[in-house]
Design a protein around this motif. Structure first.
Motif, PDB file in Angstrom:
ATOM      1  N   ILE C  10      35.304  53.020  33.985  1.00 49.14           N
ATOM      2  CA  ILE C  10      33.950  53.195  34.068  1.00 49.14           C
ATOM      3  C   ILE C  10      33.239  51.443  34.115  1.00 49.14           C
ATOM      4  O   ILE C  10      33.804  50.734  33.561  1.00 49.14           O
ATOM      5  CB  ILE C  10      33.214  53.609  32.754  1.00 49.14           C
ATOM      6  CG1 ILE C  10      33.751  54.883  32.519  1.00 49.14           C
ATOM      7  CG2 ILE C  10      31.638  53.678  32.894  1.00 49.14           C
ATOM      8  CD1 ILE C  10      33.405  55.454  31.032  1.00 49.14           C
ATOM      9  N   ARG C  11      32.723  51.288  35.411  1.00 51.44           N
ATOM     10  CA  ARG C  11      32.438  49.845  35.570  1.00 51.44           C
ATOM     11  C   ARG C  11      30.895  49.708  35.775  1.00 51.44           C
ATOM     12  O   ARG C  11      30.018  50.359  36.277  1.00 51.44           O
ATOM     13  CB  ARG C  11      33.148  49.503  37.122  1.00 51.44           C
ATOM     14  CG  ARG C  11      34.473  49.641  37.134  1.00 51.44           C
ATOM     15  CD  ARG C  11      34.948  49.651  38.426  1.00 51.44           C
ATOM     16  NE  ARG C  11      35.044  48.390  39.060  1.00 51.44           N
ATOM     17  CZ  ARG C  11      35.526  47.976  39.999  1.00 51.44           C
ATOM     18  NH1 ARG C  11      36.227  48.952  40.818  1.00 51.44           N
ATOM     19  NH2 ARG C  11      35.592  46.905  40.644  1.00 51.44           N
ATOM     20  N   GLY C  12      30.500  48.472  35.210  1.00 48.69           N
ATOM     21  CA  GLY C  12      28.957  48.078  35.428  1.00 48.69           C
ATOM     22  C   GLY C  12      28.863  47.072  36.240  1.00 48.69           C
ATOM     23  O   GLY C  12      29.693  47.051  37.272  1.00 48.69           O
ATOM     24  N   LYS C  13      28.017  46.300  36.212  1.00 50.96           N
ATOM     25  CA  LYS C  13      27.798  44.865  37.020  1.00 50.96           C
ATOM     26  C   LYS C  13      28.440  43.833  36.636  1.00 50.96           C
ATOM     27  O   LYS C  13      28.653  42.724  37.434  1.00 50.96           O
ATOM     28  CB  LYS C  13      26.291  44.679  37.048  1.00 50.96           C
ATOM     29  CG  LYS C  13      25.437  45.944  37.992  1.00 50.96           C
ATOM     30  CD  LYS C  13      24.024  45.690  37.648  1.00 50.96           C
ATOM     31  CE  LYS C  13      23.247  46.676  38.336  1.00 50.96           C
ATOM     32  NZ  LYS C  13      21.815  46.832  38.159  1.00 50.96           N
ATOM     33  N   ILE C  14      29.205  43.726  35.701  1.00 51.74           N
ATOM     34  CA  ILE C  14      30.060  42.599  35.179  1.00 51.74           C
ATOM     35  C   ILE C  14      31.318  42.609  36.236  1.00 51.74           C
ATOM     36  O   ILE C  14      31.993  43.665  36.228  1.00 51.74           O
ATOM     37  CB  ILE C  14      30.500  42.956  33.777  1.00 51.74           C
ATOM     38  CG1 ILE C  14      29.231  43.017  32.830  1.00 51.74           C
ATOM     39  CG2 ILE C  14      31.332  41.467  33.407  1.00 51.74           C
ATOM     40  CD1 ILE C  14      29.574  43.119  31.381  1.00 51.74           C
ATOM     41  N   PRO C  15      31.801  41.654  36.403  1.00 50.11           N
ATOM     42  CA  PRO C  15      33.076  41.670  37.471  1.00 50.11           C
ATOM     43  C   PRO C  15      34.185  41.950  36.615  1.00 50.11           C
ATOM     44  O   PRO C  15      34.086  41.612  35.274  1.00 50.11           O
ATOM     45  CB  PRO C  15      33.079  40.204  37.979  1.00 50.11           C
ATOM     46  CG  PRO C  15      31.924  39.414  37.583  1.00 50.11           C
ATOM     47  CD  PRO C  15      31.055  40.231  36.660  1.00 50.11           C
ATOM     48  N   MET C  16      35.095  42.611  37.357  1.00 48.73           N
ATOM     49  CA  MET C  16      36.214  43.103  36.626  1.00 48.73           C
ATOM     50  C   MET C  16      37.481  42.491  37.095  1.00 48.73           C
ATOM     51  O   MET C  16      37.646  42.378  38.189  1.00 48.73           O
ATOM     52  CB  MET C  16      36.344  44.825  36.564  1.00 48.73           C
ATOM     53  CG  MET C  16      37.420  45.360  35.867  1.00 48.73           C
ATOM     54  SD  MET C  16      37.460  47.302  35.824  1.00 48.73           S
ATOM     55  CE  MET C  16      38.337  47.218  37.509  1.00 48.73           C
ATOM     56  N   THR C  17      38.191  42.050  36.168  1.00 52.85           N
ATOM     57  CA  THR C  17      39.801  41.781  36.297  1.00 52.85           C
ATOM     58  C   THR C  17      40.461  42.793  37.401  1.00 52.85           C
ATOM     59  O   THR C  17      40.332  43.863  36.917  1.00 52.85           O
ATOM     60  CB  THR C  17      40.397  41.361  35.208  1.00 52.85           C
ATOM     61  OG1 THR C  17      39.904  40.561  34.523  1.00 52.85           O
ATOM     62  CG2 THR C  17      41.958  40.866  35.836  1.00 52.85           C
ATOM     63  N   LYS C  18      40.944  42.497  38.466  1.00 49.60           N
ATOM     64  CA  LYS C  18      41.239  43.528  39.616  1.00 49.60           C
ATOM     65  C   LYS C  18      42.952  43.947  39.107  1.00 49.60           C
ATOM     66  O   LYS C  18      43.451  43.192  38.328  1.00 49.60           O
ATOM     67  CB  LYS C  18      41.490  43.097  40.774  1.00 49.60           C
ATOM     68  CG  LYS C  18      39.805  42.992  41.324  1.00 49.60           C
ATOM     69  CD  LYS C  18      39.764  43.221  42.779  1.00 49.60           C
ATOM     70  CE  LYS C  18      38.425  43.475  43.398  1.00 49.60           C
ATOM     71  NZ  LYS C  18      37.570  42.310  43.059  1.00 49.60           N
ATOM     72  N   PHE C  19      43.447  45.146  39.512  1.00 46.29           N
ATOM     73  CA  PHE C  19      44.469  45.445  39.284  1.00 46.29           C
ATOM     74  C   PHE C  19      45.831  44.455  39.016  1.00 46.29           C
ATOM     75  O   PHE C  19      46.500  44.484  38.062  1.00 46.29           O
ATOM     76  CB  PHE C  19      44.752  46.745  40.047  1.00 46.29           C
ATOM     77  CG  PHE C  19      46.337  47.348  39.745  1.00 46.29           C
ATOM     78  CD1 PHE C  19      46.354  48.366  38.798  1.00 46.29           C
ATOM     79  CD2 PHE C  19      47.649  46.876  40.722  1.00 46.29           C
ATOM     80  CE1 PHE C  19      47.750  48.981  38.427  1.00 46.29           C
ATOM     81  CE2 PHE C  19      48.546  47.290  40.180  1.00 46.29           C
ATOM     82  CZ  PHE C  19      48.731  48.453  39.220  1.00 46.29           C
ATOM     83  N   ASP C  20      45.928  43.741  40.163  1.00 45.94           N
ATOM     84  CA  ASP C  20      47.139  42.892  40.200  1.00 45.94           C
ATOM     85  C   ASP C  20      46.931  41.866  39.182  1.00 45.94           C
ATOM     86  O   ASP C  20      47.985  41.445  38.738  1.00 45.94           O
ATOM     87  CB  ASP C  20      47.176  42.532  41.864  1.00 45.94           C
ATOM     88  CG  ASP C  20      47.298  43.499  42.592  1.00 45.94           C
ATOM     89  OD1 ASP C  20      48.308  44.229  42.668  1.00 45.94           O
ATOM     90  OD2 ASP C  20      46.267  43.957  43.358  1.00 45.94           O
ATOM     91  N   ILE C  21      45.814  41.297  38.926  1.00 47.50           N
ATOM     92  CA  ILE C  21      45.798  40.219  38.262  1.00 47.50           C
ATOM     93  C   ILE C  21      46.086  40.780  36.842  1.00 47.50           C
ATOM     94  O   ILE C  21      46.417  40.166  35.777  1.00 47.50           O
ATOM     95  CB  ILE C  21      44.338  39.384  38.462  1.00 47.50           C
ATOM     96  CG1 ILE C  21      44.434  39.086  39.773  1.00 47.50           C
ATOM     97  CG2 ILE C  21      44.149  38.222  37.415  1.00 47.50           C
ATOM     98  CD1 ILE C  21      45.487  37.976  40.376  1.00 47.50           C
ATOM     99  N   ARG C  22      45.268  41.923  36.526  1.00 51.88           N
ATOM    100  CA  ARG C  22      45.495  42.670  35.155  1.00 51.88           C
ATOM    101  C   ARG C  22      46.715  42.706  34.806  1.00 51.88           C
ATOM    102  O   ARG C  22      47.342  42.609  33.913  1.00 51.88           O
ATOM    103  CB  ARG C  22      44.494  43.664  35.081  1.00 51.88           C
ATOM    104  CG  ARG C  22      44.415  44.598  34.073  1.00 51.88           C
ATOM    105  CD  ARG C  22      43.358  45.461  33.880  1.00 51.88           C
ATOM    106  NE  ARG C  22      43.770  46.574  34.763  1.00 51.88           N
ATOM    107  CZ  ARG C  22      42.861  46.872  35.964  1.00 51.88           C
ATOM    108  NH1 ARG C  22      41.992  46.220  36.221  1.00 51.88           N
ATOM    109  NH2 ARG C  22      43.302  47.944  36.667  1.00 51.88           N
ATOM    110  N   THR C  23      47.446  43.512  35.801  1.00 46.27           N
ATOM    111  CA  THR C  23      49.046  43.774  35.643  1.00 46.27           C
ATOM    112  C   THR C  23      49.911  42.562  35.437  1.00 46.27           C
ATOM    113  O   THR C  23      50.753  42.411  34.435  1.00 46.27           O
ATOM    114  CB  THR C  23      49.458  44.386  36.947  1.00 46.27           C
ATOM    115  OG1 THR C  23      48.805  45.597  36.906  1.00 46.27           O
ATOM    116  CG2 THR C  23      50.968  44.495  36.774  1.00 46.27           C
TER     117      THR C  23
END
Lengths: 183, 183, 183, 183
Positions: C10-23
């Motif tokens: 669930i995503r808001g307007k805050i930028p989210m760390t993307k899959f590859d960087i999260r991983t």
């Protein structure tokens, strides 16, 4: 031919700025035949030689004898005239007058002194560019330009990969190209 | 420790998939202890060994004796069980049953046959991933997956640079990571 | 499924760390079920949620109410338990005990204080990782870790591009991932 | 000033080749005042305009009226002369004679026909360059050049990130630059 390829140069063991970074650096500097260009820490002189071919009046300071010889050999090969100064950049910059474009390729740990001297010598509205593979040095250079009141500061990170004869993409090191205009 | 570093592995002269690409490959595959995983063209086995450590039942096919030995040495070092098959991938895949995850690291020029055999063997909703440093092979693989009706096809280009002890960023080769789900 | 995709959250307007960087962040931290993990400046909580799914005991500090709500919504969605603290990181870290892994995603201009507090709270041999899109902050963080005596310091620059539905490679922002072990 | 910045151009809604890719393309082509240059699928004409400023005799083919207008507006702004042809590239190339340098920026799905026509029209030892953000097209173009007997084929992958006013590195899309010399 105006834009030399890497293999065109006589090369020693000193690492050479590669074609794409050399090109992006000289086009950011917008070097042409109306310019007086100073190359600080010229290394093999690939930037200085290319600038001379593009018509600029060129000064190149290089500490290492090996580098100086390579620059002179390449100047001969491409039949261009350069003023090569074998010495310590921070000291020698003072003696060069009227340059309106400057490239800093090597600082030998004296980035602060070099930026100070370059800023003194660079003409009003002159443009300076540095190449960095060490992020710490890039950040220091960018901040030195800001503190010295430079404008139009640009910071680019460029990563180039080149396909080899087997079709593999070979990654080169990422390079920061940083420029600014003296006001 | 679950995620092995490059230096943890016993390494021969065969190039090894590096940490970041290994990690991104195995997390795209979402490997866990409920999976049966086939590694085609296992090379040094770094992907297969890591998959086994993550709990998967692992089959690894490798043509070169040197690679097979490295895989077995590493399996011993990390105390994991793997089924290592020394042979030609296109032929050996037929004999492996019930794998739901598959990695293609090497194709030896037989990508078409390998994708055909993998697609036959892979369970419904199974996921396959390939790594490519040759763009031509990446495009071929992606198109083979499309033609074979795979869904959720992902193509990523990953470029990693690592700072060395002098503070320089050293660029690694760009790698394409391509995945798809069999429907 | 263990490794969540970006669209799973669930995503808001805050930028989210993307899959590859999260991983790459969580595998550099080598997060597992034996870990107590602190996420400083948790943002949307994608790192914290993924760490919880991987089995860690998780504390997440986030200043913005909107972020806290997103973390709680996602925790609910994925049925994981997290300790979410709505407050100023530099102040709240003191109250968290016994964490052996830490991620710094946001510093709100207080990187120095945060590293100092994290270093106090982190257990011996604990590992800390930060993500940076501003090179200046990366350099500052790396130097803070060095000054605080951290070892096994790693600095990676990761650039990911993802093919879109038309076959175009879309470049994401380059991210520095920096880690070190407290000694 | 010789090397135009992106902001120097009058720009419409058509995507424009950015400075660094424009520069690397034109220096790979080694464009100068002795060249006759054909720009196929000229788009906003940034490559064609820059080539004209560098002194080349320039032909630009563009299908879209909007593109043609932008090229003419920019030609006026920079006071350069270009031959702009509003039409289908595959058909119009036939009518252009004696070009020794060619850039393919857009192919509208007719890459094969365009390479065939370009190869017919290009003078012996002429050089052609294409830019690609779709790997499939890059691979096709490279292979078409090989099949047509081109030499000195170069394939580069260039990723540029630019620091924004907050100090963040913003990643641009990776671009393949492919060139070859007609023999």
């Amino acid at each position: 031919m105006k834009w030399l390829k890497d293999d065109d140069f006589i090369r020693g063991k000193i690492p050479m700025t590669k074609f794409d970074i050399r090109t992006l650096t000289l086009t950011m500097l917008d070097i042409g035949d109306e310019d007086t260009f100073l190359d600080v820490g010229a290394g093999t002189g690939s930037i200085a030689i290319q600038a001379a071919i593009l018509g600029a009046k060129v000064y190149a300071i290089e500490k290492e004898n090996q580098g100086v010889e390579l620059i002179l050999d390449n100047a001969k090969k491409f039949d261009v005239k350069l003023n090569v100064i074998n010495g310590d950049a921070a000291k020698e910059i003072k003696n060069i007058e009227g340059f309106n474009k400057c490239f800093i390729g090597g600082s030998g740990g004296k980035l602060k002194e070099i930026v100070r001297e370059v800023t003194k010598g660079l003409t009003q509205d002159g443009f300076v560019v540095g190449n960095f593979i060490i992020p710490d040095n890039m950040v220091e250079f960018k901040n030195l330009l800001k503190e010295a009141g430079y404008e139009e500061i640009e910071v680019k990170l460029v990563q180039v990969s080149v396909m080899d004869s087997l079709g593999l993409m070979k990654g080169q090191n990422p390079v920061f190209i940083v420029g600014g205009r003296k006001k």
